[in-house]
Design a protein around this motif. Structure first.
Motif, short mmCIF file in Angstrom:
data_model
loop_
_atom_site.label_atom_id
_atom_site.label_comp_id
_atom_site.label_asym_id
_atom_site.label_seq_id
_atom_site.Cartn_x
_atom_site.Cartn_y
_atom_site.Cartn_z
N ASN A 44 -13.30 -49.50 21.25
CA ASN A 44 -14.21 -48.46 21.48
C ASN A 44 -13.49 -47.37 20.35
OD1 ASN A 44 -16.57 -49.71 22.75
ND2 ASN A 44 -15.48 -48.96 24.48
N LYS A 45 -12.26 -47.07 20.74
CA LYS A 45 -11.39 -46.01 19.89
C LYS A 45 -11.55 -46.40 18.40
CE LYS A 45 -8.51 -45.12 24.00
NZ LYS A 45 -7.17 -44.90 24.18
N ILE A 46 -11.30 -47.47 18.21
CA ILE A 46 -11.42 -48.02 16.84
C ILE A 46 -12.59 -47.53 16.13
CG2 ILE A 46 -11.28 -49.67 14.90
CD1 ILE A 46 -9.29 -51.11 17.04
N GLN A 47 -13.81 -48.13 16.90
CA GLN A 47 -15.08 -47.62 16.38
C GLN A 47 -15.22 -46.00 16.27
OE1 GLN A 47 -17.50 -49.51 15.39
NE2 GLN A 47 -18.98 -47.94 15.14
N ALA A 48 -14.86 -45.27 17.13
CA ALA A 48 -15.06 -44.01 16.97
C ALA A 48 -14.46 -43.36 15.79
CB ALA A 48 -14.53 -43.42 18.38
N LYS A 49 -13.24 -43.98 15.64
CA LYS A 49 -12.41 -43.64 14.56
C LYS A 49 -13.17 -43.92 13.08
CE LYS A 49 -8.56 -42.52 11.92
NZ LYS A 49 -7.68 -41.20 12.11
N TYR A 50 -13.75 -44.94 12.93
CA TYR A 50 -14.46 -45.30 11.66
C TYR A 50 -15.64 -44.65 11.66
CZ TYR A 50 -10.66 -48.38 10.06
OH TYR A 50 -9.56 -48.84 9.44
N GLU A 51 -16.42 -44.11 12.68
CA GLU A 51 -17.58 -43.60 12.54
C GLU A 51 -17.63 -42.29 11.90
OE1 GLU A 51 -19.40 -43.69 16.67
OE2 GLU A 51 -20.27 -45.43 16.58
N ARG A 52 -16.39 -41.78 12.08
CA ARG A 52 -16.07 -40.44 11.26
C ARG A 52 -15.90 -40.57 9.82
NH1 ARG A 52 -13.58 -39.68 16.31
NH2 ARG A 52 -11.52 -39.97 15.40
N ILE A 53 -15.92 -41.72 9.42
CA ILE A 53 -15.62 -41.98 7.81
C ILE A 53 -16.50 -42.18 7.02
CG2 ILE A 53 -14.01 -43.45 6.30
CD1 ILE A 53 -12.30 -44.10 8.64
N ASN A 54 -16.81 -41.41 6.27
CA ASN A 54 -17.83 -41.38 5.07
C ASN A 54 -17.28 -42.19 3.90
OD1 ASN A 54 -20.69 -40.76 4.17
ND2 ASN A 54 -19.57 -39.67 2.65
N ASP A 55 -16.02 -41.90 3.46
CA ASP A 55 -15.67 -42.87 2.26
C ASP A 55 -14.34 -42.99 2.54
OD1 ASP A 55 -14.00 -40.47 1.01
OD2 ASP A 55 -15.98 -39.50 1.00
N PHE A 56 -13.68 -43.87 1.71
CA PHE A 56 -12.31 -44.66 2.13
C PHE A 56 -11.82 -45.00 0.88
CE2 PHE A 56 -9.99 -48.14 2.59
CZ PHE A 56 -9.17 -48.25 3.91
N SER A 57 -10.52 -44.68 0.50
CA SER A 57 -9.97 -45.32 -0.70
C SER A 57 -8.39 -45.85 -0.35
CB SER A 57 -9.94 -44.28 -2.01
OG SER A 57 -9.22 -43.27 -1.49
N SER A 58 -8.16 -46.73 -1.19
CA SER A 58 -6.73 -47.14 -0.91
C SER A 58 -6.15 -48.11 -2.06
CB SER A 58 -6.29 -48.05 0.32
OG SER A 58 -6.85 -49.24 0.35
N LYS A 59 -4.93 -48.33 -2.13
CA LYS A 59 -4.17 -49.25 -3.00
C LYS A 59 -4.14 -50.62 -1.99
CE LYS A 59 -1.44 -46.19 -5.70
NZ LYS A 59 -2.53 -46.20 -6.96
N PHE A 60 -4.12 -51.72 -2.95
CA PHE A 60 -4.31 -53.04 -1.96
C PHE A 60 -3.37 -53.97 -2.67
CE2 PHE A 60 -7.56 -53.61 -4.96
CZ PHE A 60 -7.40 -55.10 -5.42
N THR A 61 -2.95 -54.93 -1.98
CA THR A 61 -2.48 -56.10 -2.35
C THR A 61 -3.02 -57.26 -1.86
OG1 THR A 61 -0.60 -56.40 -0.76
CG2 THR A 61 0.07 -55.24 -2.97
N GLN A 62 -3.34 -58.47 -2.52
CA GLN A 62 -3.92 -59.72 -2.15
C GLN A 62 -3.62 -61.06 -2.61
OE1 GLN A 62 -8.18 -59.67 -2.86
NE2 GLN A 62 -8.45 -61.82 -3.23
N GLU A 63 -3.34 -61.66 -1.53
CA GLU A 63 -2.45 -63.11 -1.66
C GLU A 63 -3.37 -64.01 -1.08
OE1 GLU A 63 1.70 -63.63 -1.55
OE2 GLU A 63 1.37 -64.99 0.02
N ALA A 64 -3.83 -65.15 -1.77
CA ALA A 64 -4.51 -66.33 -1.24
C ALA A 64 -4.14 -67.67 -1.67
CB ALA A 64 -5.91 -66.14 -1.89
N THR A 65 -3.96 -68.42 -0.71
CA THR A 65 -3.49 -69.68 -0.72
C THR A 65 -4.64 -70.59 -1.02
OG1 THR A 65 -3.50 -70.28 1.51
CG2 THR A 65 -1.58 -69.26 0.46
N VAL A 66 -4.78 -71.44 -2.18
CA VAL A 66 -5.79 -72.34 -2.15
C VAL A 66 -5.18 -73.80 -2.12
CG1 VAL A 66 -7.72 -73.12 -3.63
CG2 VAL A 66 -7.05 -70.62 -3.77
N LYS A 67 -5.23 -74.32 -1.15
CA LYS A 67 -4.38 -75.63 -0.78
C LYS A 67 -5.02 -76.68 -1.77
CE LYS A 67 -2.46 -75.19 3.49
NZ LYS A 67 -2.11 -75.63 4.89
N ALA A 68 -6.31 -76.85 -2.15
CA ALA A 68 -6.84 -78.04 -2.86
C ALA A 68 -6.42 -77.73 -4.25
CB ALA A 68 -8.27 -77.98 -2.66
N LEU A 69 -6.05 -76.68 -4.67
CA LEU A 69 -5.60 -76.62 -6.02
C LEU A 69 -4.10 -76.40 -6.18
CD1 LEU A 69 -8.49 -74.23 -7.23
CD2 LEU A 69 -8.08 -76.53 -7.89
#
Length: 244
Positions: free
Chosen positions: A52-77
């Motif tokens: 509920n606290k997390i929800q209340a936090k995000y309800e006050r957010i209209n826009d959001f930006s950030s830097k990100f890193t992404q790592e994905a393992t694809v076992k089949a490949l």
């Protein structure tokens, strides 16, 4: 030669899986960060209060930006795909992702249409947002604007790969069997109550990890950022709608 042909086919398979992972991961991030994240806690009153606290936090957010890193393992490949860049979200349903590595791809949506720009091939793929990912959970997330409580149960995670301190690890378990993800774990900073890492597991043993940093909220991200303009001379392919 046959060996070269197999190598080209494998390369294309990796690229297709990469595109699918990128778009599907963005849909999950969008749903988790900007829409109705109230979840059904699995008989844990403390967790329910936290959500509920997390929800209340995000309800006050209209826009959001950030830097990100992404790592994905694809076992089949037998490969690990790594990427990084910048991402912007804005209610309702707008998003832009500019990759800086490994290639300068872009994924942009105005909430109705989504564009994927492949920098390596100098090609744009345009599609309706609801048709961008051919998976049931992702489609439901899009059409339901992130109504996750109808899709997942939540519990504190006791088995996660994260090593972060001062975070809550919350596992989201699908209420129905899913071909895309068997579970999603989010790491929530105890101080800010903001999600900083998302771990997405699929039924085939693959793991996609998205880490967010330099997060900025309610900075007045302009709508113009979510208007895609193809580079001059770049081919655009429009995907047909189902049944069209």
């Amino acid at each position: 030669s046959r060996k070269a042909s197999r190598r080209i086919h494998r390369h294309r398979s990796i690229k297709r899986e990469g595109i699918k992972l990128r778009i599907l991961t963005l849909v999950f991030v969008l749903a988790l960060l900007l829409f109705d994240t109230r979840l059904m806690a699995t008989q844990d009153e403390d967790l329910d209060n936290l959500l509920n606290k997390i929800q209340a936090k995000y309800e006050r957010i209209n826009d959001f930006s950030s830097k990100f890193t992404q790592e994905a393992t694809v076992k089949a490949l037998n490969t690990v795909q790594r990427a990084q860049g910048d991402v912007w979200f804005k209610k309702p349903g707008k998003m832009r992702c500019n990759y800086s590595k490994p290639t300068k791809d872009e994924i942009v949506s105005n909430g109705i249409t989504i564009w994927f720009y492949n920098d390596e091939e100098k090609q744009v793929i345009e599609s309706s947002l609801s048709n961008a990912v051919d998976t049931a959970t992702a489609t439901t997330l899009i059409s339901g604007l992130g109504n996750l409580k109808n899709l997942f149960d939540a519990s504190f995670s006791t088995n996660h790969p994260g090593k972060e301190n001062n975070v809550y690890f919350i596992e989201l378990s699908p209420k129905a069997n899913s071909d895309e993800y068997s579970s999603v774990t989010i790491a929530v900073d105890k101080g800010s109550l903001m999600v900083n890492t998302i771990y997405l597991y699929d039924p085939f043993g693959n793991l996609t990890t998205v880490k967010l940093n330099d997060v900025r909220i309610n900075n007045g991200v302009p709508d113009s950022l979510f208007i895609f303009k193809a580079p001059e001379g770049v081919e655009t392919t429009k995907l047909p709608t189902p049944g069209g």
